[in-house]
Motif scaffolding. Structure first.
Motif, PDB file in Angstrom:
ATOM      1  N   ARG A  25       0.816  -1.212   0.000  1.00  0.00           N
ATOM      2  CA  ARG A  25       0.000   0.000   0.000  1.00  0.00           C
ATOM      3  C   ARG A  25       0.854   1.268   0.000  1.00  0.00           C
ATOM      4  N   ASN A  26       2.151   1.092  -0.030  1.00  0.00           N
ATOM      5  CA  ASN A  26       3.065   2.232   0.020  1.00  0.00           C
ATOM      6  C   ASN A  26       3.536   2.584  -1.379  1.00  0.00           C
ATOM      7  N   SER A  27       4.154   3.744  -1.528  1.00  0.00           N
ATOM      8  CA  SER A  27       4.680   4.134  -2.832  1.00  0.00           C
ATOM      9  C   SER A  27       5.952   3.349  -3.116  1.00  0.00           C
ATOM     10  N   GLN A  28       6.163   3.033  -4.373  1.00  0.00           N
ATOM     11  CA  GLN A  28       7.313   2.218  -4.757  1.00  0.00           C
ATOM     12  C   GLN A  28       8.629   2.889  -4.387  1.00  0.00           C
ATOM     13  N   ALA A  29       8.683   4.207  -4.523  1.00  0.00           N
ATOM     14  CA  ALA A  29       9.916   4.934  -4.219  1.00  0.00           C
ATOM     15  C   ALA A  29      10.255   4.844  -2.732  1.00  0.00           C
ATOM     16  N   LEU A  30       9.249   4.970  -1.879  1.00  0.00           N
ATOM     17  CA  LEU A  30       9.492   4.894  -0.431  1.00  0.00           C
ATOM     18  C   LEU A  30       9.875   3.485  -0.009  1.00  0.00           C
ATOM     19  N   VAL A  31       9.243   2.495  -0.637  1.00  0.00           N
ATOM     20  CA  VAL A  31       9.592   1.104  -0.344  1.00  0.00           C
ATOM     21  C   VAL A  31      11.046   0.841  -0.730  1.00  0.00           C
ATOM     22  N   ALA A  32      11.431   1.307  -1.917  1.00  0.00           N
ATOM     23  CA  ALA A  32      12.800   1.084  -2.401  1.00  0.00           C
ATOM     24  C   ALA A  32      13.820   1.762  -1.500  1.00  0.00           C
ATOM     25  N   ARG A  33      13.549   2.993  -1.108  1.00  0.00           N
ATOM     26  CA  ARG A  33      14.505   3.706  -0.254  1.00  0.00           C
ATOM     27  C   ARG A  33      14.707   2.975   1.067  1.00  0.00           C
ATOM     28  N   ALA A  34      13.624   2.529   1.688  1.00  0.00           N
ATOM     29  CA  ALA A  34      13.720   1.824   2.964  1.00  0.00           C
ATOM     30  C   ALA A  34      14.398   0.469   2.792  1.00  0.00           C
ATOM     31  N   TYR A  35      14.091  -0.202   1.678  1.00  0.00           N
ATOM     32  CA  TYR A  35      14.622  -1.553   1.508  1.00  0.00           C
ATOM     33  C   TYR A  35      16.102  -1.546   1.119  1.00  0.00           C
ATOM     34  N   ILE A  36      16.534  -0.525   0.412  1.00  0.00           N
ATOM     35  CA  ILE A  36      17.961  -0.404   0.102  1.00  0.00           C
ATOM     36  C   ILE A  36      18.757  -0.295   1.393  1.00  0.00           C
ATOM     37  N   SER A  37      18.259   0.523   2.320  1.00  0.00           N
ATOM     38  CA  SER A  37      18.920   0.685   3.617  1.00  0.00           C
ATOM     39  C   SER A  37      18.927  -0.631   4.395  1.00  0.00           C
ATOM     40  N   PHE A  38      17.802  -1.328   4.359  1.00  0.00           N
ATOM     41  CA  PHE A  38      17.702  -2.621   5.043  1.00  0.00           C
ATOM     42  C   PHE A  38      18.632  -3.647   4.411  1.00  0.00           C
ATOM     43  N   TYR A  39      18.576  -3.763   3.088  1.00  0.00           N
ATOM     44  CA  TYR A  39      19.332  -4.799   2.380  1.00  0.00           C
ATOM     45  C   TYR A  39      20.835  -4.605   2.535  1.00  0.00           C
ATOM     46  N   GLU A  40      21.271  -3.365   2.604  1.00  0.00           N
ATOM     47  CA  GLU A  40      22.687  -3.079   2.752  1.00  0.00           C
ATOM     48  C   GLU A  40      23.237  -3.654   4.052  1.00  0.00           C
ATOM     49  N   GLN A  41      22.389  -3.771   5.062  1.00  0.00           N
ATOM     50  CA  GLN A  41      22.830  -4.261   6.363  1.00  0.00           C
ATOM     51  C   GLN A  41      22.641  -5.773   6.529  1.00  0.00           C
ATOM     52  N   GLU A  42      22.088  -6.418   5.503  1.00  0.00           N
ATOM     53  CA  GLU A  42      21.987  -7.864   5.512  1.00  0.00           C
ATOM     54  C   GLU A  42      23.352  -8.467   5.183  1.00  0.00           C
ATOM     55  N   GLU A  43      23.798  -9.409   5.984  1.00  0.00           N
ATOM     56  CA  GLU A  43      25.144  -9.955   5.812  1.00  0.00           C
ATOM     57  C   GLU A  43      25.338 -10.652   4.472  1.00  0.00           C
ATOM     58  N   ASP A  44      24.279 -11.236   3.945  1.00  0.00           N
ATOM     59  CA  ASP A  44      24.408 -11.992   2.699  1.00  0.00           C
ATOM     60  C   ASP A  44      23.978 -11.189   1.463  1.00  0.00           C
ATOM     61  N   HIS A  45      24.005  -9.852   1.570  1.00  0.00           N
ATOM     62  CA  HIS A  45      23.545  -9.060   0.422  1.00  0.00           C
ATOM     63  C   HIS A  45      24.498  -9.197  -0.763  1.00  0.00           C
ATOM     64  N   ASP A  46      23.924  -9.012  -1.941  1.00  0.00           N
ATOM     65  CA  ASP A  46      24.671  -9.097  -3.196  1.00  0.00           C
ATOM     66  C   ASP A  46      25.171  -7.689  -3.545  1.00  0.00           C
ATOM     67  N   GLU A  47      26.472  -7.503  -3.577  1.00  0.00           N
ATOM     68  CA  GLU A  47      27.048  -6.170  -3.805  1.00  0.00           C
ATOM     69  C   GLU A  47      26.640  -5.583  -5.164  1.00  0.00           C
ATOM     70  N   THR A  48      26.612  -6.438  -6.179  1.00  0.00           N
ATOM     71  CA  THR A  48      26.239  -5.953  -7.519  1.00  0.00           C
ATOM     72  C   THR A  48      24.802  -5.481  -7.540  1.00  0.00           C
ATOM     73  N   LEU A  49      23.917  -6.258  -6.952  1.00  0.00           N
ATOM     74  CA  LEU A  49      22.503  -5.886  -6.887  1.00  0.00           C
ATOM     75  C   LEU A  49      22.309  -4.611  -6.082  1.00  0.00           C
TER      76      LEU A  49
END
Length: 236
Positions: free
Chosen positions: A204-228
């Protein structure tokens, strides 16, 4: 209780000092050259991401679906629409075999969200496998915080006939809301994602706000893909 304001009554406004930023953000110039460089960088990363995700063997279909979920949340899915639709079409034809022995709440919830996002009606009774003999969701699921969060997000893809998801909504809310107090050992980046989801679900949220929050979250995940992650940042 005051019924309303007198429209003739004078209003007084506090005059605030002029912002030190002035119109800075309106005057920062982005040249065509800057945009061209950015576009080229994005195009350089796309083939790498495409290969990492969609060149996986047919046996790795679940990994592809989990990766598609990342593309959606990171705001990148529109770059790979053809590959996504082809992958999901092929996967949904094998849906029964795909989920037959899958008992991970996170994986099933993500698959449910991804399939429904792209118009494939994965049945909500798939979540029956997470109920006990008493007909209630198993208490052991509470320990799987990411799974619980993903199930909570999944319920927002339900229809009026998905009564199972009404139960799932109550179950997840009852156990996720207490976590938002912060008096837990949950990593802060996961806790922030839970709070955001309870405030406004991603669907129900805007795609831009979801992406901004998830980029911050994903960056702190230990198994994140650097290229992605790099592509997501460039694209944002």
């Amino acid at each position: 209780m005051e019924r309303g304001r007198n429209l003739d009554q004078k209003s007084y406004f506090l005059i605030l000092p002029h912002s030190q930023w002035s119109d800075h953000f309106f005057t920062v110039s982005i040249t065509d050259s800057d945009l061209d460089v950015l576009a080229r960088e994005i195009e350089e990363f796309k083939p790498k991401v495409r290969e990492n995700i969609f060149s996986l063997s047919s046996d790795a279909i679940k990994r592809k679906i989990l990766s598609i979920h990342l593309l959606i949340n990171l705001g990148l899915s529109y770059h790979f629409e053809n590959e996504i639709e082809e992958t999901l079409k092929e996967a949904f034809e094998k849906i029964e075999n795909l989920i037959a022995d899958e008992n991970d709440l996170y994986t099933i919830s993500i698959m449910f969200r991804v399939f429904r996002t792209y118009g494939h009606n994965m049945l909500s009774d798939v979540f029956n496998r997470f109920k006990g003999n008493n007909g209630e969701f198993k208490e052991s699921l509470i320990e799987n915080v990411k799974g619980m969060l993903s199930l909570y997000e999944a319920v927002h893809f339900g229809t009026t006939t998905d009564h199972m998801l009404d139960e799932a909504s109550r179950f997840t809310l009852d156990h996720l809301e207490p976590l938002t107090t912060g008096h837990t050992a949950i990593p802060l980046h996961i806790l922030k994602l839970i709070r955001k989801a309870l405030h406004i679900p991603q669907h129900r949220n805007s795609q831009a706000l979801v992406a901004r929050a998830y980029i911050s979250f994903y960056e702190q995940e230990e198994d994140h893909d650097e290229t992605l992650l790099k592509l997501a940042k460039l694209n944002f």
